[in-house]
Design a protein around this motif. Structure first.
Motif, PDB file in Angstrom:
ATOM      1  N   GLY A   1     -13.774  -2.698 -12.176  1.00 50.11           N
ATOM      2  CA  GLY A   1     -13.166  -3.550 -11.305  1.00 50.11           C
ATOM      3  C   GLY A   1     -13.131  -2.613 -10.195  1.00 50.11           C
ATOM      4  N   LYS A   2     -14.286  -1.131 -10.194  1.00 48.99           N
ATOM      5  CA  LYS A   2     -13.772  -0.350  -9.444  1.00 48.99           C
ATOM      6  C   LYS A   2     -15.929  -0.831  -8.009  1.00 48.99           C
ATOM      7  CE  LYS A   2     -11.948   2.203 -12.012  1.00 48.99           C
ATOM      8  NZ  LYS A   2     -10.170   1.642 -12.035  1.00 48.99           N
ATOM      9  N   ALA A   3     -15.378  -0.366  -7.050  1.00 48.43           N
ATOM     10  CA  ALA A   3     -16.395  -0.576  -5.737  1.00 48.43           C
ATOM     11  C   ALA A   3     -17.715   0.797  -6.696  1.00 48.43           C
ATOM     12  CB  ALA A   3     -16.144  -0.175  -4.541  1.00 48.43           C
ATOM     13  N   ILE A   4     -18.576   0.013  -6.556  1.00 49.87           N
ATOM     14  CA  ILE A   4     -19.528   1.179  -6.661  1.00 49.87           C
ATOM     15  C   ILE A   4     -20.416   1.451  -5.848  1.00 49.87           C
ATOM     16  CG2 ILE A   4     -22.059   1.426  -8.223  1.00 49.87           C
ATOM     17  CD1 ILE A   4     -20.283  -1.148 -10.043  1.00 49.87           C
ATOM     18  N   PHE A   5     -21.359   2.743  -4.960  1.00 46.56           N
ATOM     19  CA  PHE A   5     -22.419   3.406  -4.649  1.00 46.56           C
ATOM     20  C   PHE A   5     -23.070   4.445  -5.766  1.00 46.56           C
ATOM     21  CE2 PHE A   5     -24.879   6.646  -2.758  1.00 46.56           C
ATOM     22  CZ  PHE A   5     -24.673   6.359  -1.859  1.00 46.56           C
ATOM     23  N   CYS A   6     -24.101   3.600  -6.161  1.00 45.11           N
ATOM     24  CA  CYS A   6     -25.138   3.823  -7.046  1.00 45.11           C
ATOM     25  C   CYS A   6     -26.587   4.572  -6.539  1.00 45.11           C
ATOM     26  CB  CYS A   6     -25.785   2.906  -8.159  1.00 45.11           C
ATOM     27  SG  CYS A   6     -26.921   4.096  -9.392  1.00 45.11           S
ATOM     28  N   GLU A   7     -26.727   5.870  -6.617  1.00 44.99           N
ATOM     29  CA  GLU A   7     -28.255   6.689  -6.123  1.00 44.99           C
ATOM     30  C   GLU A   7     -29.192   5.232  -7.006  1.00 44.99           C
ATOM     31  OE1 GLU A   7     -29.556   8.453  -4.866  1.00 44.99           O
ATOM     32  OE2 GLU A   7     -28.485   8.401  -3.330  1.00 44.99           O
ATOM     33  N   LYS A   8     -30.745   5.278  -5.680  1.00 48.31           N
ATOM     34  CA  LYS A   8     -31.888   4.492  -6.544  1.00 48.31           C
ATOM     35  C   LYS A   8     -32.294   4.911  -7.870  1.00 48.31           C
ATOM     36  CE  LYS A   8     -34.874   7.466  -4.948  1.00 48.31           C
ATOM     37  NZ  LYS A   8     -35.467   8.143  -6.205  1.00 48.31           N
ATOM     38  N   PRO A   9     -33.131   4.949  -8.952  1.00 48.12           N
ATOM     39  CA  PRO A   9     -33.211   3.377  -8.874  1.00 48.12           C
ATOM     40  C   PRO A   9     -32.161   2.405  -9.543  1.00 48.12           C
ATOM     41  CG  PRO A   9     -34.946   4.090 -10.148  1.00 48.12           C
ATOM     42  CD  PRO A   9     -33.715   5.145  -9.495  1.00 48.12           C
ATOM     43  N   VAL A  10     -31.901   1.394  -9.937  1.00 49.39           N
ATOM     44  CA  VAL A  10     -30.702   1.202 -10.128  1.00 49.39           C
ATOM     45  C   VAL A  10     -30.419   1.650 -11.894  1.00 49.39           C
ATOM     46  CG1 VAL A  10     -29.315  -0.879 -11.104  1.00 49.39           C
ATOM     47  CG2 VAL A  10     -30.669  -1.046  -8.882  1.00 49.39           C
ATOM     48  N   ASP A  11     -32.131   1.169 -12.319  1.00 54.35           N
ATOM     49  CA  ASP A  11     -32.465   1.241 -13.613  1.00 54.35           C
ATOM     50  C   ASP A  11     -33.705   1.337 -13.769  1.00 54.35           C
ATOM     51  OD1 ASP A  11     -31.301   1.600 -16.735  1.00 54.35           O
ATOM     52  OD2 ASP A  11     -33.605   0.642 -16.672  1.00 54.35           O
ATOM     53  N   LEU A  12     -34.761   2.277 -15.000  1.00 50.68           N
ATOM     54  CA  LEU A  12     -36.468   1.816 -14.125  1.00 50.68           C
ATOM     55  C   LEU A  12     -36.860   0.673 -15.511  1.00 50.68           C
ATOM     56  CD1 LEU A  12     -37.215   5.275 -15.629  1.00 50.68           C
ATOM     57  CD2 LEU A  12     -37.451   4.914 -13.236  1.00 50.68           C
ATOM     58  N   SER A  13     -35.922  -0.171 -15.837  1.00 49.49           N
ATOM     59  CA  SER A  13     -36.054  -1.147 -15.951  1.00 49.49           C
ATOM     60  C   SER A  13     -35.408  -2.369 -15.329  1.00 49.49           C
ATOM     61  CB  SER A  13     -35.779  -1.275 -18.113  1.00 49.49           C
ATOM     62  OG  SER A  13     -35.528  -3.200 -18.115  1.00 49.49           O
TER      63      SER A  13
END
Lengths: 328, 328, 328, 328
Positions: free
Chosen positions: D85-97
């Motif tokens: 339930g945490k808000a998320i800030f994630c660097e690109k890319p989400v994933d390589l797949s």
């Protein structure tokens, strides 16, 4: 004194007439045009005579012909001029058919006459300076080319119908710039296009906006983007990335005025269209033609260059039409 | 057909000869120069004849004279041409003496002939566009002018000795720009100067670097900075601040190439010197002169402008020499 | 941990508070302002306390004061801070009176405390880069300086009345730039000015537009042009001509967007005013102040610089008022 | 007060830590990194604690996670954070797949948490201004996009091996810019590439130079050219041609100094690399993330954007590898 016959008394013919007249030791002798009034007016302005093609090719005193008539007349005039032993300056494209263009090149070769194709951009001071500085190694080896080529507005549909399509009519210049700057031949060509500026363009089976990507035999890359319409004028730029830097060829502007107001900071739009932007280039190419004739040296833009650019235009047309990558 | 006599076959004379030759309905008839070989060469190039001043003024067919000979000959030639009823185009300055310049203006007025002084900058496409846009109100009322005027290098001392000093020789153009752009006359002039580029300049009682501040009758302000040497070439800029913005007139460049390397991002230096930078201006001023003659309209840079600019040059010289503010 | 007291919680005080807070090993301890609410709000934001001057000078833990209160408080605060042995950062000008400014400099010297005057422009990345590259010899010896300094709009007349006049209030920065860049002192100053933007400026005995010409002891030249109003924003440029070239310091823009439309080609106006243009400079000057304190090295903009700039402002004021060239 | 856990204490983690610390009402509570020393140093600098992922997801007080760790950790952390339930800030890319990226998007959707992907370019002041002005209709309808995206130098081969290839690692940003600016999805993608800067790049099955052409569902066109090496620095530009003009987003420079010497006229190179060029963008994206969290509004760069950009990267990779046009 080299006597010259000029085919075509239209917009480009007038430019060439003025530049022929400016060459020392050269005289504009004949003007030939299907529009008799246009031919007469231009001939009178330069103290030349109106005549027909037969008379030109029969006149031993004519040393050179300048062909600025419509594209469908080029091949026939080149072949006849070659056979008559005249030096030839011909506007691009050589022809809309690669086969006929090759036949012209063959005729020129057989006759051993000088034949220069009017790839005016090679003579533009900015473009030529990039070429020169690239050759001097300023940015190392060329790796990638980005060409932006946009007209201020599309020509009438009647023109487009007979133009051979945007790749042969408009990008032919960009394909020549690509070959000239990258010093390598295309291995693969991919082209896509759209009708974005005027639906009428689509009705004659053409597009007005294109994106082209080329990979050369050495693996160098080039992208070309074109549009028949740039609201801000004639946009003629390219940039070449090399191993040690980049050279950009920018647009020319009428003046160096900059205005600072509450609305922003603004400068001039690019020179409006080709007659303005390439004024110097037209003068320099004609000077080069007669200079090469005088010295007996090779012209810088040969009929082979004309054939090669046309091959690229054909490949791009096929890629766009058939939605496939074309190998050369 | 207006027949023209050109006095002076030097650097500027050649430019004027070419531009005279380009005018429709105008023919270069005579070239006059103390250097007979120079006169002959230039005359031959244009199908003209070498002659002397007396013959020119006696020839009823000569409609106009173009004076591009040394400054000390201007006044005499103007007066004789006026008396002979010839239209006159004369290089700046009218004379190094304000009194003699006024006498010339008087002679011109009395004779009722057209007389244009070659303030070429007013015809530069960039400078003229600023003037035009200012007149159209783009930046409201002009309030302040900043002029930067620098030569690529100082002329020989032998030239400087007879030049009348930097204010009369070099700033005369800037004083004319000031009057033309600000549309007001100077109330006070302050000038200071230094010898910074070459001590030889000081040995002939001149300076090579100046700073001038002018306040006009309406209270408008102008600053002019000049140098005989800019290592990067001919620097010819001005900017005018108005109540609603600013217009800048920038330098012209030979090409629009920009180079990006590890060392930085660089573009062309300004056009090297006046023959390059003002090439268009020289052509346009001559076209204007003959156009005005043909139409019987007033020339745009009159002998009165020549006198006024010289008065400012005198005031600046006095301010610098006597270390005082000069009121006009 | 250096504890700091900040005098002034206005526009500039807030900037300084934020920059003080960003320094490692530095704590904003006190905020002092005649406007209690402003002091309280700023103090709370930074975890500081509101207090009065007496408490500050009595507190042995306060190592440094930052003076951003109104100009008429500067001298007293500097002297008291010096006597209390506090390091001082004070906004320009030191005072409107050269005598009082000198007394401050004397007090600082006697106390042996560090005292930095907020000539923020010296810390602007662009201005500082010019200074650095000039020092490295990129353009040889500096010969001439042209400063353009224009505000987006005049402050209220109530402000102008107490400002000491445009030369002390606005050009003080330009005089400091002149001394810093040219590395020489003025020998003569000439200043003229006008009321061109708003007649109200004249009613308080001030001008809104000035032109200043300075000749240094070595004969170098400088011209400064200023206006209280540039319709296009805050215009902060200078250029220095040297024996081997020129360095220009240009305006900063909010973005690098360029728009091409039928109306023209336009880019951003300069950063609007000093809070935007000199944001980096304010941060860098404060970092320098505490860095110098920490290392015990000399600050780069001393109270002597503050006195010298004020002397130039006085000279310019006299030149303008008395219509004479002032020698220093 | 929102408590934040930061995954990754490397180069980008440090940037995010500083920007998190600057948000009002936000506290950096935890730093997590496999490199314990890096985690400790960064945590201490911001008064945070070093911990592990389990502790973060178990701590009810943690409201948001910022993921700046290596790409292979992103998917797992996003899914766990969403489940917690945490808000998320994630660097690109989400994933390589793409599949795993879609699974992440699904998890985020199911959990109903905010999730922002760090497409920093959308927050760059210049890029964002183009987007805004385009949306306001300044140049009519967007027709064509030209993106130039070049790094100053290639990363080590060890990095390239795990990067997913140039299209997923580098062009992912350009694909996002394409979708964001053109407001349309790709119909066909063509990509070609070469190893031109360093043969080592080829040894790991990657290329360092690419040319991509995209046609959208509406028939709009885009070309992207990239290189891992530009000798002059980080080159980040795009231009969008519309029916009424063009908007260009140019590079940012460290200073506005221009140097004029005998060698030419030169200005600064672009900001060196992403940490410099996108400094403001990193600050603005983090401010946007917490602002959106606070207001409960949608973040501007969603995980769906992350998936879409990855789909384009996959299509381009396939096009390049299989030498064919890929339809989407």
């Amino acid at each position: 004194m080299t006597e010259v016959a000029l085919f075509g008394a239209g917009r480009i013919g007038k430019i060439h007439a003025g530049n022929v007249a400016r060459q020392a030791g050269v005289k504009l002798r004949y003007v030939i045009d299907v529009d008799a009034a246009a031919a007469k007016s231009l001939a009178e302005q330069h103290g030349a005579q109106v005549t027909g093609a037969d008379a030109v090719f029969a006149d031993k005193n004519v040393g050179a012909v300048v062909i600025g008539s419509s594209t469908d007349t080029h091949a026939d005039l080149i072949i006849r001029a070659a056979q008559a032993g005249k030096a030839i300056f011909c506007e691009k494209p050589v022809d809309l058919s690669v086969d006929r263009a090759r036949a012209c090149a063959e005729a020129v070769k057989r006759a051993g006459v000088a034949c220069m194709i009017g790839f005016n951009r090679r003579f533009d001071p900015t473009f030529a300076a990039v070429k020169e500085r690239l050759a001097q190694g300023e940015i190392g080896d060329a790796e990638m080319l980005v060409v932006t080529s946009r007209d201020p507005g599309a020509p009438p549909v009647a023109y487009l119908e007979r133009s051979g399509g945007i790749f042969r009519d408009m990008l032919i210049h960009d394909f020549d710039v690509f070959r000239w700057i990258m010093q390598d031949e295309a291995a693969t060509v991919y082209a896509t296009g759209s009708v974005l500026t005027d639906p009428a363009v689509g009705t004659v089976g053409d597009v007005d906006s294109t994106a082209v990507a080329i990979r050369t035999k050495k693996g160098l890359l080039a992208v070309i983007n074109t549009s028949r319409r740039a609201a801000y004028g004639y946009d003629q730029r390219f940039e070449v990335l090399g191993s040690k830097g980049m050279l950009q060829a920018g647009n020319h502007k009428p003046t160096e005025v900059v205005s600072f107001t509450a609305a922003g900071v603004s400068g001039d739009k690019p020179e409006h269209f080709f007659l303005e932007r390439y004024r110097a280039a037209y003068a320099l190419e004609m000077a080069h033609f007669f200079d090469a004739l005088g010295k007996g040296t090779q012209v810088r833009t040969t009929i082979e260059d004309g054939v090669k650019a046309l091959e690229l235009a054909d490949a791009a047309t096929t890629s766009w039409r058939e939605k496939r990558i074309v190998e050369l």
